[in-house]
Design a protein around this motif. Sequence first.
Motif, PDB file in Angstrom:
ATOM      1  N   GLY A 196       0.815  -1.209   0.000  1.00 36.35           N
ATOM      2  CA  GLY A 196       0.000   0.000   0.000  1.00 36.35           C
ATOM      3  C   GLY A 196       0.848   1.258   0.000  1.00 36.35           C
ATOM      4  O   GLY A 196       1.882   1.327   0.670  1.00 36.35           O
ATOM      5  N   SER A 197       0.390   2.263  -0.728  1.00 39.70           N
ATOM      6  CA  SER A 197       1.161   3.507  -0.837  1.00 39.70           C
ATOM      7  C   SER A 197       1.308   4.213   0.505  1.00 39.70           C
ATOM      8  O   SER A 197       2.270   4.956   0.722  1.00 39.70           O
ATOM      9  N   GLU A 198       0.378   3.958   1.439  1.00 36.69           N
ATOM     10  CA  GLU A 198       0.469   4.615   2.743  1.00 36.69           C
ATOM     11  C   GLU A 198       1.679   4.132   3.541  1.00 36.69           C
ATOM     12  O   GLU A 198       2.083   4.778   4.508  1.00 36.69           O
ATOM     13  N   LYS A 199       2.263   3.008   3.134  1.00 38.79           N
ATOM     14  CA  LYS A 199       3.466   2.500   3.798  1.00 38.79           C
ATOM     15  C   LYS A 199       4.745   3.105   3.217  1.00 38.79           C
ATOM     16  O   LYS A 199       5.834   2.865   3.734  1.00 38.79           O
ATOM     17  N   VAL A 200       4.587   3.871   2.137  1.00 37.26           N
ATOM     18  CA  VAL A 200       5.746   4.418   1.432  1.00 37.26           C
ATOM     19  C   VAL A 200       5.765   5.945   1.461  1.00 37.26           C
ATOM     20  O   VAL A 200       6.821   6.557   1.629  1.00 37.26           O
ATOM     21  N   LEU A 201       4.600   6.550   1.337  1.00 39.84           N
ATOM     22  CA  LEU A 201       4.518   8.012   1.244  1.00 39.84           C
ATOM     23  C   LEU A 201       3.984   8.610   2.542  1.00 39.84           C
ATOM     24  O   LEU A 201       3.191   7.969   3.246  1.00 39.84           O
ATOM     25  N   PRO A 202       4.371   9.843   2.856  1.00 37.93           N
ATOM     26  CA  PRO A 202       3.749  10.525   3.997  1.00 37.93           C
ATOM     27  C   PRO A 202       2.278  10.788   3.711  1.00 37.93           C
ATOM     28  O   PRO A 202       1.852  10.805   2.543  1.00 37.93           O
ATOM     29  N   GLU A 203       1.516  10.990   4.760  1.00 41.18           N
ATOM     30  CA  GLU A 203       0.066  11.125   4.618  1.00 41.18           C
ATOM     31  C   GLU A 203      -0.329  12.233   3.642  1.00 41.18           C
ATOM     32  O   GLU A 203      -1.292  12.102   2.879  1.00 41.18           O
ATOM     33  N   LYS A 204       0.416  13.339   3.659  1.00 43.71           N
ATOM     34  CA  LYS A 204       0.086  14.462   2.778  1.00 43.71           C
ATOM     35  C   LYS A 204       0.765  14.375   1.428  1.00 43.71           C
ATOM     36  O   LYS A 204       0.645  15.283   0.603  1.00 43.71           O
ATOM     37  N   GLY A 205       1.480  13.289   1.185  1.00 40.25           N
ATOM     38  CA  GLY A 205       2.147  13.123  -0.086  1.00 40.25           C
ATOM     39  C   GLY A 205       3.457  13.896  -0.152  1.00 40.25           C
ATOM     40  O   GLY A 205       3.953  14.432   0.851  1.00 40.25           O
ATOM     41  N   VAL A 239      -3.047  -5.286 -11.121  1.00 39.89           N
ATOM     42  CA  VAL A 239      -2.274  -6.148 -10.227  1.00 39.89           C
ATOM     43  C   VAL A 239      -3.219  -6.826  -9.225  1.00 39.89           C
ATOM     44  O   VAL A 239      -4.370  -6.422  -9.055  1.00 39.89           O
ATOM     45  N   THR A 240      -2.685  -7.831  -8.565  1.00 41.54           N
ATOM     46  CA  THR A 240      -3.401  -8.489  -7.465  1.00 41.54           C
ATOM     47  C   THR A 240      -2.652  -8.216  -6.169  1.00 41.54           C
ATOM     48  O   THR A 240      -1.441  -8.453  -6.083  1.00 41.54           O
ATOM     49  N   VAL A 241      -3.373  -7.706  -5.196  1.00 47.60           N
ATOM     50  CA  VAL A 241      -2.799  -7.414  -3.887  1.00 47.60           C
ATOM     51  C   VAL A 241      -3.084  -8.598  -2.969  1.00 47.60           C
ATOM     52  O   VAL A 241      -4.228  -9.066  -2.889  1.00 47.60           O
ATOM     53  N   GLU A 242      -2.061  -9.090  -2.320  1.00 54.13           N
ATOM     54  CA  GLU A 242      -2.274 -10.218  -1.417  1.00 54.13           C
ATOM     55  C   GLU A 242      -3.223  -9.810  -0.294  1.00 54.13           C
ATOM     56  O   GLU A 242      -3.158  -8.694   0.226  1.00 54.13           O
ATOM     57  N   ARG A 243      -4.105 -10.731   0.067  1.00 52.54           N
ATOM     58  CA  ARG A 243      -5.115 -10.410   1.085  1.00 52.54           C
ATOM     59  C   ARG A 243      -4.473 -10.056   2.423  1.00 52.54           C
ATOM     60  O   ARG A 243      -5.010  -9.239   3.175  1.00 52.54           O
ATOM     61  N   GLU A 244      -3.331 -10.670   2.702  1.00 53.91           N
ATOM     62  CA  GLU A 244      -2.619 -10.335   3.941  1.00 53.91           C
ATOM     63  C   GLU A 244      -2.190  -8.870   3.936  1.00 53.91           C
ATOM     64  O   GLU A 244      -2.235  -8.193   4.963  1.00 53.91           O
ATOM     65  N   GLU A 245      -1.796  -8.374   2.762  1.00 54.71           N
ATOM     66  CA  GLU A 245      -1.408  -6.971   2.645  1.00 54.71           C
ATOM     67  C   GLU A 245      -2.617  -6.062   2.802  1.00 54.71           C
ATOM     68  O   GLU A 245      -2.574  -5.057   3.519  1.00 54.71           O
ATOM     69  N   LEU A 246      -3.718  -6.417   2.141  1.00 52.54           N
ATOM     70  CA  LEU A 246      -4.937  -5.613   2.273  1.00 52.54           C
ATOM     71  C   LEU A 246      -5.369  -5.489   3.732  1.00 52.54           C
ATOM     72  O   LEU A 246      -5.799  -4.416   4.180  1.00 52.54           O
ATOM     73  N   ALA A 247      -5.246  -6.592   4.472  1.00 48.87           N
ATOM     74  CA  ALA A 247      -5.690  -6.603   5.873  1.00 48.87           C
ATOM     75  C   ALA A 247      -4.879  -5.645   6.737  1.00 48.87           C
ATOM     76  O   ALA A 247      -5.363  -5.206   7.787  1.00 48.87           O
ATOM     77  N   THR A 248      -3.655  -5.309   6.300  1.00 47.23           N
ATOM     78  CA  THR A 248      -2.815  -4.426   7.110  1.00 47.23           C
ATOM     79  C   THR A 248      -3.020  -2.947   6.783  1.00 47.23           C
ATOM     80  O   THR A 248      -2.467  -2.085   7.464  1.00 47.23           O
ATOM     81  N   LEU A 249      -3.814  -2.670   5.766  1.00 46.56           N
ATOM     82  CA  LEU A 249      -3.990  -1.282   5.334  1.00 46.56           C
ATOM     83  C   LEU A 249      -5.159  -0.629   6.055  1.00 46.56           C
ATOM     84  O   LEU A 249      -6.073  -1.292   6.535  1.00 46.56           O
ATOM     85  N   SER A 250      -5.142   0.688   6.087  1.00 43.56           N
ATOM     86  CA  SER A 250      -6.225   1.440   6.711  1.00 43.56           C
ATOM     87  C   SER A 250      -7.514   1.259   5.909  1.00 43.56           C
ATOM     88  O   SER A 250      -7.483   0.899   4.717  1.00 43.56           O
ATOM     89  N   GLU A 251      -8.617   1.518   6.542  1.00 44.29           N
ATOM     90  CA  GLU A 251      -9.909   1.400   5.855  1.00 44.29           C
ATOM     91  C   GLU A 251      -9.964   2.311   4.638  1.00 44.29           C
ATOM     92  O   GLU A 251     -10.480   1.941   3.578  1.00 44.29           O
ATOM     93  N   ARG A 252      -9.424   3.504   4.786  1.00 44.30           N
ATOM     94  CA  ARG A 252      -9.417   4.459   3.673  1.00 44.30           C
ATOM     95  C   ARG A 252      -8.641   3.906   2.474  1.00 44.30           C
ATOM     96  O   ARG A 252      -9.047   4.077   1.321  1.00 44.30           O
ATOM     97  N   ALA A 253      -7.526   3.235   2.733  1.00 43.72           N
ATOM     98  CA  ALA A 253      -6.695   2.705   1.651  1.00 43.72           C
ATOM     99  C   ALA A 253      -7.358   1.529   0.952  1.00 43.72           C
ATOM    100  O   ALA A 253      -7.058   1.251  -0.212  1.00 43.72           O
ATOM    101  N   ARG A 254      -8.250   0.826   1.649  1.00 41.81           N
ATOM    102  CA  ARG A 254      -8.891  -0.351   1.057  1.00 41.81           C
ATOM    103  C   ARG A 254     -10.109  -0.006   0.214  1.00 41.81           C
ATOM    104  O   ARG A 254     -10.626  -0.851  -0.511  1.00 41.81           O
ATOM    105  N   VAL A 255     -10.575   1.238   0.306  1.00 40.93           N
ATOM    106  CA  VAL A 255     -11.744   1.640  -0.469  1.00 40.93           C
ATOM    107  C   VAL A 255     -11.430   1.514  -1.951  1.00 40.93           C
ATOM    108  O   VAL A 255     -10.365   1.922  -2.413  1.00 40.93           O
TER     109      VAL A 255
END
Length: 343
Positions: free
Chosen positions: A25-34, A97-113
């Motif tokens: 997820g991009s939230e693990k790489v970029l700051p919240e405000k980009g 692409v396909t995102v592994e479900r384990e990765e999706l589970a670690t993301l914020s609700e906003r990122a999973r939308v």
Amino acid sequence: MITPAKVTFGCDPEAFFTKGGRIVGSEKVLPEKGILQRRSGYSQQTGVVLDGVQFELHTLPSQSPVGVGQELATAFKLLKRHLATLPDIEVCFIPTVTVEREELATLSERARVLGCAPSRNLYNIPAISVDGADFPQRSAGGHIQLGLGVPVYHRYNSEIDNREDLVALMDVLVGNTCVLLDRDPLASARRKNYGRPGEYRLPPHGLEYRTLSNFWLAAQPLTCFVMEMSHLAVSILSTALREGNKIDERLMSRVNLKKIVSAIMENDFQLAEENFTAVREFITEVKPGPGMGLTAETLPAFDRFVAGVQEKGLKHFFPEDPVEHWCRPNEHKGWGTFLAGVK
């Protein structure tokens, strides 16, 4: 005769990050405000922002297709500088692409939308119908932003908004033509939820065309091509509205719009090629000028390019890593220069 329209060009294409070959997820790489760079005199900013699992490149409006490339280069340089601090993170430009479900589970609700603000659809094709929290597939769009003048909004002495007419022209000239170049095997699967034909928004500045994938991020010539073909679409409509010559109807009467929709939806090369025959005849007849994607003189070179893509893939023509391409200090080729070199 097509009178070139006054248009500003922009875009907000997407891509992904990977770690060890897996989508993160991009939230693990970029700051919240980009990562953004403000320019004097503009309220918007150029840079890179979060967009669900994906990240999104933001550009300021440009007066020319080449200017869009300059904006993208600025955004990529900001991104490359940031990634230098994260050596295990790479950029992935695969459109679907396909995102592994384990990765999706670690993301914020906003990122999973799945998807952001709703789009309109010219043909009433149903919107996204899956739950992003559980659906593993994600796609990277290549949305085009067009700043339009009054002649496209309203017919002379009329209050009619004509931007939906522009969406149909964009499907014919941009969406269908790009099926000849974007040979992603998952493109038709992508369009069940993203980038359907006739997908658009009506922002205050004009039109956001949301059908294309991010394939044109591969290199500046492709970026210039989609912007120039968009310029052709706007110029056809604005000429028709301003001069009353119905040049838009001369194009639309040649095509079967249902076949255009089908070619885009299914990423059907043969059908798109059949549809393009009418576009070819129109271009040969009306002879668009430079800066509008294709001219009667450049059609043979475009045919060679399409044949080369079909046989060898886009990577044959643009082998360089896109981040390195956009960050290279040398001046990039525009569409016309590139096409002139296709043998």
